[in-house]
Design a protein around this motif. Structure first.
Motif, PDB file in Angstrom:
ATOM      1  N   HIS A  68       0.858  -1.181   0.000  1.00 58.36           N
ATOM      2  CA  HIS A  68       0.000   0.000   0.000  1.00 58.36           C
ATOM      3  C   HIS A  68       0.898   1.235   0.000  1.00 58.36           C
ATOM      4  O   HIS A  68       1.850   1.308   0.778  1.00 58.36           O
ATOM      5  N   PHE A  69       0.564   2.195  -0.853  1.00 57.81           N
ATOM      6  CA  PHE A  69       1.374   3.400  -0.994  1.00 57.81           C
ATOM      7  C   PHE A  69       0.534   4.638  -0.712  1.00 57.81           C
ATOM      8  O   PHE A  69      -0.591   4.750  -1.201  1.00 57.81           O
ATOM      9  N   GLN A  70       1.123   5.547   0.046  1.00 61.66           N
ATOM     10  CA  GLN A  70       0.480   6.809   0.373  1.00 61.66           C
ATOM     11  C   GLN A  70       1.328   7.948  -0.165  1.00 61.66           C
ATOM     12  O   GLN A  70       2.562   7.866  -0.142  1.00 61.66           O
ATOM     13  N   PHE A  71       0.675   9.002  -0.614  1.00 59.01           N
ATOM     14  CA  PHE A  71       1.387  10.155  -1.162  1.00 59.01           C
ATOM     15  C   PHE A  71       1.825  11.055  -0.011  1.00 59.01           C
ATOM     16  O   PHE A  71       1.015  11.443   0.833  1.00 59.01           O
ATOM     17  N   ASN A  72       3.126  11.371   0.024  1.00 62.10           N
ATOM     18  CA  ASN A  72       3.659  12.173   1.127  1.00 62.10           C
ATOM     19  C   ASN A  72       3.830  13.651   0.765  1.00 62.10           C
ATOM     20  O   ASN A  72       4.491  14.393   1.485  1.00 62.10           O
ATOM     21  N   GLY A  73       3.279  14.038  -0.375  1.00 63.11           N
ATOM     22  CA  GLY A  73       3.415  15.419  -0.828  1.00 63.11           C
ATOM     23  C   GLY A  73       4.331  15.552  -2.019  1.00 63.11           C
ATOM     24  O   GLY A  73       4.257  16.519  -2.764  1.00 63.11           O
ATOM     25  N   SER A  74       5.213  14.547  -2.196  1.00 58.50           N
ATOM     26  CA  SER A  74       6.115  14.578  -3.357  1.00 58.50           C
ATOM     27  C   SER A  74       6.251  13.222  -4.037  1.00 58.50           C
ATOM     28  O   SER A  74       6.614  13.158  -5.205  1.00 58.50           O
ATOM     29  N   GLU A  75       5.995  12.127  -3.319  1.00 55.22           N
ATOM     30  CA  GLU A  75       6.109  10.795  -3.925  1.00 55.22           C
ATOM     31  C   GLU A  75       5.235   9.795  -3.177  1.00 55.22           C
ATOM     32  O   GLU A  75       4.803  10.043  -2.056  1.00 55.22           O
ATOM     33  N   TRP A  76       4.992   8.655  -3.841  1.00 52.05           N
ATOM     34  CA  TRP A  76       4.198   7.580  -3.249  1.00 52.05           C
ATOM     35  C   TRP A  76       5.140   6.664  -2.472  1.00 52.05           C
ATOM     36  O   TRP A  76       6.090   6.122  -3.030  1.00 52.05           O
ATOM     37  N   ILE A  77       4.852   6.469  -1.187  1.00 56.24           N
ATOM     38  CA  ILE A  77       5.725   5.710  -0.290  1.00 56.24           C
ATOM     39  C   ILE A  77       4.956   4.510   0.277  1.00 56.24           C
ATOM     40  O   ILE A  77       3.802   4.631   0.704  1.00 56.24           O
ATOM     41  N   CYS A  78       5.634   3.358   0.312  1.00 61.02           N
ATOM     42  CA  CYS A  78       5.048   2.130   0.852  1.00 61.02           C
ATOM     43  C   CYS A  78       4.867   2.264   2.362  1.00 61.02           C
ATOM     44  O   CYS A  78       5.813   2.606   3.084  1.00 61.02           O
ATOM     45  N   SER A  79       3.659   1.988   2.830  1.00 62.67           N
ATOM     46  CA  SER A  79       3.365   2.114   4.255  1.00 62.67           C
ATOM     47  C   SER A  79       4.074   1.044   5.086  1.00 62.67           C
ATOM     48  O   SER A  79       4.278   1.224   6.275  1.00 62.67           O
ATOM     49  N   ARG A  80       4.478  -0.044   4.456  1.00 58.98           N
ATOM     50  CA  ARG A  80       5.140  -1.135   5.178  1.00 58.98           C
ATOM     51  C   ARG A  80       6.661  -0.972   5.192  1.00 58.98           C
ATOM     52  O   ARG A  80       7.289  -1.102   6.227  1.00 58.98           O
ATOM     53  N   SER A  81       7.244  -0.685   4.020  1.00 57.72           N
ATOM     54  CA  SER A  81       8.707  -0.671   3.916  1.00 57.72           C
ATOM     55  C   SER A  81       9.316   0.724   3.855  1.00 57.72           C
ATOM     56  O   SER A  81      10.517   0.875   4.028  1.00 57.72           O
ATOM     57  N   GLY A  82       8.496   1.735   3.540  1.00 53.29           N
ATOM     58  CA  GLY A  82       9.027   3.085   3.384  1.00 53.29           C
ATOM     59  C   GLY A  82       9.693   3.329   2.044  1.00 53.29           C
ATOM     60  O   GLY A  82      10.280   4.377   1.812  1.00 53.29           O
ATOM     61  N   ARG A  83       9.575   2.361   1.147  1.00 54.02           N
ATOM     62  CA  ARG A  83      10.211   2.469  -0.169  1.00 54.02           C
ATOM     63  C   ARG A  83       9.315   3.212  -1.146  1.00 54.02           C
ATOM     64  O   ARG A  83       8.097   3.213  -1.018  1.00 54.02           O
ATOM     65  N   GLU A  84       9.937   3.820  -2.146  1.00 54.24           N
ATOM     66  CA  GLU A  84       9.236   4.624  -3.139  1.00 54.24           C
ATOM     67  C   GLU A  84       8.593   3.725  -4.198  1.00 54.24           C
ATOM     68  O   GLU A  84       9.160   2.710  -4.600  1.00 54.24           O
TER      69      GLU A  84
END
Length: 103
Positions: A68-84
């Motif tokens: 699952h990826f959430q937008f942090n304002g500049s990129e989509w980041i994985c909620s589990r691993s923190g990877r882009e």
């Protein structure tokens, strides 16, 4: 982020993936149906990427699991691993294609 902003960002993301696949020259077929982008590989395996509007997330399902990826304002980041997101998509494509997929 409101629903319109979410869909604009998701459209940009889906378009970038399709353009990247075309640029890569890899044998990957793709199809967008509604909120789902399906990538299909020569061995018939798939990566499924979909928009989860209620949560304003992008979900990716692959051989290695679901993300699952959430937008942090500049990129989509994985909620589990923190990877882009794009980095993970390229890695997953490489795994499925059996060769390096880069764009």
């Amino acid at each position: 982020m409101n629903t319109t902003e979410f869909h604009t960002l998701a459209d940009e993301l889906f378009n970038a993936i399709e353009e990247g696949i075309n640029e890569s020259g890899a044998d990957i077929e793709y199809e967008t149906t509604g909120n789902v982008l399906t990538l299909e590989f020569e061995d018939r395996s798939q990566i499924v990427i979909n928009r989860q509007e209620p949560m304003k997330e992008i979900w990716l399902a692959s051989k290695t699991g679901g993300y699952h990826f959430q937008f942090n304002g500049s990129e989509w980041i994985c909620s589990r691993s923190g990877r882009e997101f794009t980095t993970m998509v390229k890695e997953e494509c490489s795994l499925h294609a059996g060769e390096a997929v880069e764009w």
